[in-house]
Design an enzyme around this catalytic site. Sequence first.
Site, PDB file in Angstrom:
ATOM      1  CG  ASP A 183       6.145  -2.899   3.506  1.00 35.35           C
ATOM      2  OD1 ASP A 183       5.060  -3.472   3.742  1.00 35.35           O
ATOM      3  OD2 ASP A 183       7.066  -2.849   4.350  1.00 35.35           O
TER       4      ASP A 183
ATOM      5  CG  ASP B 156       6.415  -9.225   2.496  1.00 37.12           C
ATOM      6  OD1 ASP B 156       5.694  -8.624   3.300  1.00 37.12           O
ATOM      7  OD2 ASP B 156       7.577  -9.573   2.760  1.00 37.12           O
TER       8      ASP B 156
ATOM      9  CG  ASP C 230      12.637  -5.670 -12.872  1.00 34.23           C
ATOM     10  OD1 ASP C 230      11.586  -6.228 -13.228  1.00 34.23           O
ATOM     11  OD2 ASP C 230      13.718  -5.845 -13.456  1.00 34.23           O
TER      12      ASP C 230
ATOM     13  CE1 TYR D 113       7.030 -13.132   2.494  1.00 27.22           C
ATOM     14  CE2 TYR D 113       5.943 -14.118   4.367  1.00 27.22           C
ATOM     15  CZ  TYR D 113       6.539 -13.041   3.779  1.00 27.22           C
ATOM     16  OH  TYR D 113       6.651 -11.869   4.470  1.00 27.22           O
TER      17      TYR D 113
END
Length: 332
Positions: free
Chosen positions: A231, A227, A203, A123
């Site tokens: 979501d 991040d 994962d 990032y």
Amino acid sequence: MRAITLFEGDGIGPELTQSVLSIFDVLKLPLEFERYDAGLTSFEKTGQLLPAEALASVRRNKVFLKAPITTPVASGFRSINVALRKEFDLYANIRPARSLPQLETRYKDIDIVIFRENTEDLYIGEEEMISADEAVAIKRITRAASHRIIRLAFDYVLRSGRKKLTCVHKANILKYTDGLFLEEFRRISADYPDVKAEDLIVDNASMQLVMNPENFDVMVMPNLYGDILSDITAGLIGGLGLLPSVNRNEEYAMFEAVHGSAPDIAGKNKANPTAFLLSACMMLEHLDFADEGARLRRAIARTYDNIEDCTADVGGKAGTREFTQAVIRNLN
Ligand code: NAI
């Protein structure tokens, strides 16, 4: 009066700001907002992305509420959101995802808090073109930054009476960077014998989150995984319009919704202000207005009793303004 800096944001930002301001008018707290533009709106008006007066206001007030700010994709200026996190070293991005019981979602009773490291990893945006056909990006992980976010997350688990902390990583492949993060997690976990510490590869963690979300309590991870996985937790509770957050360190705290400026619905009275309002609740709690924060939380929750009063993203029929009025009615 206690001053708070308020960034009005881009896209749906002004509509969300209006929602918060209307509600705070009714709450009548000894708080006043110092209002600024930042990002695209500010740039169009003044040629500055982050006006110096706005930064000075944050430095004075230490607490700020920020509506979403647009970042152009692939070209144009770098993210103002990332710049603000960097400017004030807001190393901890804390994102609590809690189910609203009235909403039809795949799972009930989701209650997962993500601690996302906020200052490094891919990032940082250190990228370069090696040739016209090759680009590289740097993934930077330091022991110091890993240490402080992991320690904060363990302390939070203890303080909030929670039970488990899950570290998310890809240390099987990224042996040095994520390996360092994981090593620090394991080392610090020895200081917290009452916290169940586990680690999962990113994962697998993604799959477990959508199949068995009840297995998760508090999670800590490097920036990019935080991040993405947050979501997923937003999706688990009914969408991006519902997930609040704080970006903080020991001195500064920036409260914001997790979602972006939603240009597709901007100016259409369609934005769900819940995530921004819940961020304002977190801000009230941070400022020691715990009763008022709880009052606003109850009013938001009650508004979901009548889905007609809610916005279209969660299956309702109301607009941003009508939802806000319903929350105001439910304050009493
Ligand atoms: P986005 O979160 O703005 O929108 C994704 C989808 O969710 C869109 O369909 C949008 O309409 C919907 N949505 C988002 N918030 C909503 C709300 N409150 N109510 C109802 N629907 C909502 O993500 P996107 O489109 O990827 O990004 C748009 C811009 O926002 C970009 O410039 C991005 O860089 C910026 N952004 C800013 C953030 C911040 O200020 N912290 C965070 C994420 C993105």
